[in-house]
Design an enzyme around this catalytic site. Structure first.
Site, PDB file in Angstrom:
ATOM      1  CB  CYS B  34      -4.711  -6.411   0.196  1.00  0.00           C
ATOM      2  SG  CYS B  34      -6.301  -6.789  -0.610  1.00  0.00           S
ATOM      3  CB  CYS B  37      -5.077  -6.775  -3.495  1.00  0.00           C
ATOM      4  SG  CYS B  37      -6.060  -5.719  -2.303  1.00  0.00           S
TER       5      CYS B  37
END
Lengths: 311, 109
Positions: B34, B37
Site C-alpha cells: 500500500c 501506508c
C-alpha cells in the site's frame, strides 16, 4: 531556515515524478512535494496502455517510479503545499517563488504544478462517517477486506466497472449502482467483462440518498432516492474527479471553465516561471502516458529557462 | 527505547489493549503493497518518537494479522486508531501530513 531549490514540483503523480526524473538528470536541485508517490494511478487495479507494459498494477508502477526518482537523488517530501507566492528577485534579477507547506518554507527559481485531480464525493449522509469502515474510493487498496461480503460500486464509467470486476474476485455479490438507465461512457470491453460475471448485478436509475450502518459498526446498506434499499457492507465511490483548484485560484492561474489550468505547448501557465503538467491541465487526454510527457516538457522548459538566466 | 513496535494476532491484546491502560497506543494497520501506508508509516514513527514515550505506536500488518484487522472493523488502509484504556477513542484513514498527525495526537492524549 528556508531551503532553496532550482525547481520545486508540487504533486507526486506521474506528471510530477517524470518532471523529477528529467530535472534530476539535468542536475537541477529539485524537490517534489506530494503526499502520495504515484498519485491516483496507485489506485488503479491494472494499467494496460503504458508502452512497455502489457499489464502492470498501479501500485507496482508507482513503486518503480518512486524508486527511479529517488535513485536520481531527487527528494520526495510528504508535505501539503498551502500557498505559493512570487517573492523579490534573485541575484540574476529574476523573481523567485516562496512555497509554504504545513511544516516548512522553501524558495524555488521555478515551480511545476502537477497536483492532479481529486475523486468526487457522493455528498450523502454516512459517506464521511463510514470512511475506512465501509466507504472507500480505492478498490485496489480495499477490495480484499470484503471477502465473502456484499459490496457496491457507485458509478458507470471505466473506473467503476474495473473496480467492480476487482471487487467481484473477493465479495460474494457486487452491485454496480448507476444513475442512468444504461452505461453510456464506459469502454465496451469493461461492460462485457462485468456482464459475464455471475456475482455482478447492475442497478440502473439509482441515485444514492444515504449510507447507513449500525451504531459504532461499519456500513450495513445504501438507500436510494426512490426508496430502494441495498444490503451491503462496502461502498466504493467512482464518480469521476475534479481538478485541485485551491492553489491555482490563489495564484491567479488561468483555468478553463472546469478549473483545469490552461497551458501552452511548453507547459507554461499565464504566470511566468510557473509550469503545469498532468491531469490538472486542460490537456484533452488524461492518462499516465500524457501526464508523463507533459512532466518531461515542463522540466525541460524549466531547465532551459534557468540555464539562460544563469548565463 | 523505541516507542514503535510490530504487533500481530498473537500479541495484539497484550501489546495494544493491555498496554493502552498504561500509555495511549496508536495502531497503524498497514500492508507492504500500500503506497499511502509507505508514506504514512515513517511519518507516524517520526512523530511518535518526538513524544518521548507519552504515546506508543503499534504497527499491524493486515495481511499477516487478519483477525486483529477484522475485529477492529478495518476495511481500508492505512487505518490508524488511537486506543486508550482498551478502547478506540479516535481514528483516521489515509495518509496525513506531519503537522496534522501531531494535531491529532495532541487532541487525543
Amino acid at each position: 531556515m528556508t531551503k532553496e531549490y532550482d525547481l520545486i514540483i508540487v504533486g507526486a503523480g506521474p506528471a510530477g515524478m517524470t518532471a523529477g526524473i528529467y530535472a534530476g538528470r539535468y542536475m537541477l536541485n529539485t524537490l517534489i512535494l506530494g503526499m502520495l508517490p504515484g498519485g491516483m494511478i496507485t489506485e488503479s487495479h491494472k494499467m494496460c496502455n503504458f508502452p512497455t507494459y502489457e499489464e502492470i498494477s498501479g501500485t507496482e508502477f508507482s513503486q518503480k517510479l518512486f524508486k527511479q526518482v529517488q535513485n536520481l537523488g531527487v527528494k520526495v517530501s510528504p508535505e501539503q503545499v498551502e500557498n505559493i507566492e512570487k517573492v523579490g528577485e534573485n541575484s540574476n534579477d529574476k523573481e523567485e517563488f516562496k512555497i509554504k507547506t504545513s511544516s516548512n518554507e522553501y524558495i524555488a527559481k521555478k515551480v511545476i504544478i502537477a497536483t492532479g485531480t481529486e475523486k468526487n464525493k457522493l455528498n450523502v449522509p454516512g459517506e464521511k462517517e463510514f470512511l475506512g469502515r465501509g466507504v472507500s474510493y480505492c478498490a485496489t487498496c480495499d477490495a480484499a477486506f470484503y471477502k465473502d461480503l456484499a459490496g457496491g460500486v457507485v458509478g458507470g464509467g471505466d473506473a467503476a466497472l474495473s473496480s467492480a470486476l476487482l471487487l467481484s474476485e473477493y465479495a460474494n455479490k457486487v452491485y454496480v449502482i448507476y444513475r442512468k438507465d444504461k452505461f453510456r461512457k464506459a469502454n465496451a470491453s469493461w461492460i462485457k467483462q462485468a456482464e459475464e460475471k455471475e456475482n455482478i448485478e447492475f442497478v440502473f436509475n439509482a441515485v444514492p440518498k444515504e449510507i447507513y450502518g449500525g451504531e459504532g459498526k461499519g456500513v450495513k446498506g445504501l438507500e436510494l432516492e426512490d426508496g430502494r434499499k441495498i444490503d451491503l457492507e462496502g461502498i466504493f465511490v467512482e464518480i469521476g474527479a475534479t481538478p485541485e483548484q485551491k492553489l491555482s485560484k490563489e495564484m491567479g492561474l488561468e483555468t478553463d471553465e472546469k478549473g483545469f489550468i490552461k497551458v501552452n505547448k511548453k507547459q507554461e501557465t499565464n504566470f511566468e516561471g510557473v509550469y503545469a503538467a498532468g491531469d490538472i491541465t486542460d490537456n484533452p487526454l488524461r492518462q499516465v502516458v500524457t501526464a508523463a510527457g507533459q512532466g518531461a516538457v515542463a522540466a525541460h522548459m524549466a531547465y532551459e529557462t534557468i540555464t539562460k538566466e544563469n548565463n | 527505547m523505541t516507542n514503535t513496535y510490530e504487533v500481530n494476532d498473537a500479541n495484539f491484546d497484550r501489546k495494544v489493549i493491555e498496554q493502552s491502560k498504561e500509555t495511549p497506543v496508536i495502531v497503524d494497520f498497514y500492508a507492504n503493497w500500500c503506497m499511502p501506508c509507505q508514506i504514512l508509516g515513517p511519518l507516524l514513527e517520526k512523530v511518535v518518537e518526538s513524544y518521548e514515550g507519552k504515546v506508543a505506536l503499534a504497527k499491524c500488518n493486515v495481511d499477516d494479522s487478519r483477525e486483529s484487522a477484522s475485529k477492529h472493523g478495518v476495511r481500508g488502509i492505512p487505518s490508524v486508531k488511537m486506543i486508550k484504556n482498551g478502547e478506540v477513542v479516535d481514528e483516521f484513514t489515509g495518509a496525513l501530513p506531519e503537522e496534522e498527525i501531531k494535531g491529532w495526537i495532541d487532541k487525543n492524549i
